[in-house]
Write an enzyme that holds these catalytic residues in place. Structure first.
Site, PDB file in Angstrom:
ATOM      1  CD  GLU A 171      -3.035  -1.084   2.221  1.00 48.69           C
ATOM      2  OE1 GLU A 171      -3.027  -0.143   3.025  1.00 48.69           O
ATOM      3  OE2 GLU A 171      -3.922  -1.957   2.221  1.00 48.69           O
ATOM      4  CD  GLU A 378      -3.374  -5.877   3.926  1.00 50.55           C
ATOM      5  OE1 GLU A 378      -4.251  -5.095   4.364  1.00 50.55           O
ATOM      6  OE2 GLU A 378      -2.164  -5.648   3.989  1.00 50.55           O
TER       7      GLU A 378
HETATM    8  C1  FCB Z   1      -4.287  -2.155   5.521  1.00 53.38           C
HETATM    9  C2  FCB Z   1      -2.895  -2.473   6.001  1.00 53.38           C
HETATM   10  C3  FCB Z   1      -2.851  -3.577   7.038  1.00 53.38           C
HETATM   11  C4  FCB Z   1      -4.000  -3.488   8.006  1.00 53.38           C
HETATM   12  C5  FCB Z   1      -5.320  -3.339   7.282  1.00 53.38           C
HETATM   13  C6  FCB Z   1      -6.519  -3.269   8.177  1.00 53.38           C
HETATM   14  O1  FCB Z   1      -4.318  -0.840   5.057  1.00 53.38           O
HETATM   15  O2  FCB Z   1      -2.086  -2.873   4.916  1.00 53.38           O
HETATM   16  O3  FCB Z   1      -1.598  -3.524   7.664  1.00 53.38           O
HETATM   17  O4  FCB Z   1      -3.778  -2.499   8.916  1.00 53.38           O
HETATM   18  O5  FCB Z   1      -5.295  -2.206   6.485  1.00 53.38           O
END
Ligand code: FCB
Length: 467
Positions: A171, A378
């Site tokens: 990110e 994620e």
């Molecule tokens: C993302 C991050 C991860 C976690 C999630 C909830 O932005 O990459 O580390 O904090 O959110």
């Protein structure tokens, strides 16, 4: 509870069911075995930066509980584990010789995964920049990108035989814009021009690191970057001003990365929109070719959507309370854009739940980059502390159904990583927000799999979404 439309259709053979974590969020042991301080140590120890004054000093104590956590992953039947390597464990000041004890920890992790038949996906940078590099300018200067390539070379040399997949950055939008424009993440800077410089230097770091990894790691290794691309919706679809707001946020949130990374160019509209903030003269000849390196895979991190409209100068310009509404804006040059609160339901983060956004993102990446495979690197949800967590199961099921829908419509999605294996240090929110499949008691460090963990283990075994 919503029933999946895709129930009983199995995921494709070889589809990876994984879980993800990040070093600073779980490891603890911040001053052991030669680890240097990172910007998140500094930030979390600065009063007022993190809820309740929480820090990652101990976190889930994963550094000392590696074998227990590896066994936990094996019990869940994970196909793959996405973790990050703490740069300050490998190079305590971000430069110079490798710290062997740091490398040894990750070698033990990777070997432990392989012994249990779990495929390692290593992220080189999940936000824990060595503090010494920040003191020398951090992502605001190109020397940090060059240092990142040296770090990648060290790690590639040490672990390149046993890691299947490499993700350069997690990110970069958050690193650049939450770290340097809104300042709600480390290093806590609020300077829009620095945020745009940081975005470029992160892109450059990615490209230079890939060049350093190639030739040092296994020939069949896969290379990716994990992006939190924004799904931006116009509040009034028939309003030209709202559609232009979408275009601006798409440029600042998505194309500032996808342009250079996948096409070797910054979008013209981004340069024009930010002209009052920067002249972009920090982009040097040859940089964009360095950034635009071949990749096998795009990692998509997805949680929720955004809604925007043209701001008429009245009311609260950022109603998106789940995204730190009171902070400075993370959107340089977008003063004409108003963020409208999306309709619910919401998770404990205040983030709206809209699984169709994941489908849209996967299809967009598939359309724009036809030769590349996709991973959901994620996806997950924070809910109040409980071992019985039907809401989380519902969230995961509905998002996984959208992954199946994207696969059915032709997107080459190869895997899904639930965020997160464990309840952990949720950055500026501290330990209050719990995303884990496994509950962590932060007083005793006891791990208790939640209902969602059992549900996910069954999915990994049967490969069919239970309705
Ligand atoms: C993302 C991050 C991860 C976690 C999630 C909830 O932005 O990459 O580390 O904090 O959110």
């Amino acid at each position: 509870m919503t029933t999946s439309t895709a129930a009983s259709i199995p995921f494709p053979d070889g589809f990876l069911f994984g879980a993800a974590t990040a070093a600073y969020q779980i490891e603890g042991a911040v001053d052991e075995d030669g680890r240097g301080p990172s910007i998140w140590d500094t930030f979390s120890h600065t009063p007022g930066r993190v809820a309740h004054g929480d820090t990652g000093d101990v976190a889930c104590d994963h550094y000392h509980r590696l074998d227990e956590d590896l066994d936990l992953m094996a019990r869940l039947g994970l196909d793959s584990y996405r973790f990050s390597i703490a740069w300050p464990r490998i190079q305590p000041t971000g430069r110079g010789a490798a710290n062997q004890q740091g490398l040894d920890f990750y070698a033990r992790l990777v070997d432990g995964l392989r012994d249990r038949g779990i495929r390692p996906l290593a992220t080189l940078y999940h936000w824990d920049l060595p503090q010494a590099l920040q003191d020398a300018g951090g992502w605001g200067v190109r020397e940090t990108s060059e240092a990142f390539a040296d770090y990648a070379a060290i790690v590639g040399e040490a672990l390149g035989d046993s890691v299947d997949g490499w993700t350069t950055l997690n990110e970069p939008w958050c690193s650049a814009f939450l770290g340097h424009a809104s300042g709600v993440h480390a290093p806590g800077i609020t300077d829009p021009a620095t945020a745009l410089r940081a975005a470029h230097h992160l892109n450059l770091a990615h490209g230079l690191a890939l060049q350093a990894l190639r030739g040092r790691v296994r020939g069949d290794a896969e290379f990716s970057i994990a992006l939190n691309l924004h799904v931006v919706r116009p509040d009034r679809p028939d309003h030209a001003g709202d559609r232009d707001a979408v275009r601006r946020i798409d440029a600042l949130g998505n194309r500032v990365f996808t342009g250079p990374l996948f096409a070797g160019a910054f979008p013209d509209d981004l340069i024009a929109d930010t002209a009052s903030v920067t002249d972009w003269s920090f982009v040097k000849d040859g940089d964009l070719a360095d950034v635009n390196q071949p990749l096998t895979t795009i990692g998509v991190n997805y949680y929720s959507t955004s809604r925007v409209r043209e701001w008429d100068g009245t009311g609260d310009r950022n109603q998106n309370t789940g995204h730190n509404a009171s902070a400075a804006s993370p959107w340089p040059g977008a003063e004409s854009v108003q963020f409208i609160r999306e309709p619910g339901p919401y998770t404990e983060m205040g983030w709206n739940i809209d699984p169709t956004g994941l489908y849209e993102l996967l299809m967009r990446m598939h359309r724009e980059n036809p030769g590349m495979s996709l991973l959901v690197t994620e996806n997950g949800a924070a809910y109040p502390d409980a071992v019985h967590d039907p809401d989380r199961i519902d969230y995961l099921r509905r998002h996984l159904a959208q992954v199946q829908r994207a696969i059915a419509d032709g997107a080459d999605v190869r895997g899904y990583y639930a965020w997160s294996l464990l309840d952990n240090f949720e950055w500026a929110y501290g330990y209050e927000k719990r995303f884990g499949l496994v509950r962590v008691d932060f007083d005793t460090q006891e791990r208790t799999p939640k209902d969602s963990a059992a549900w996910y283990a069954q999915l990994a075994r049967t490969r069919v979404l239970a309705g």
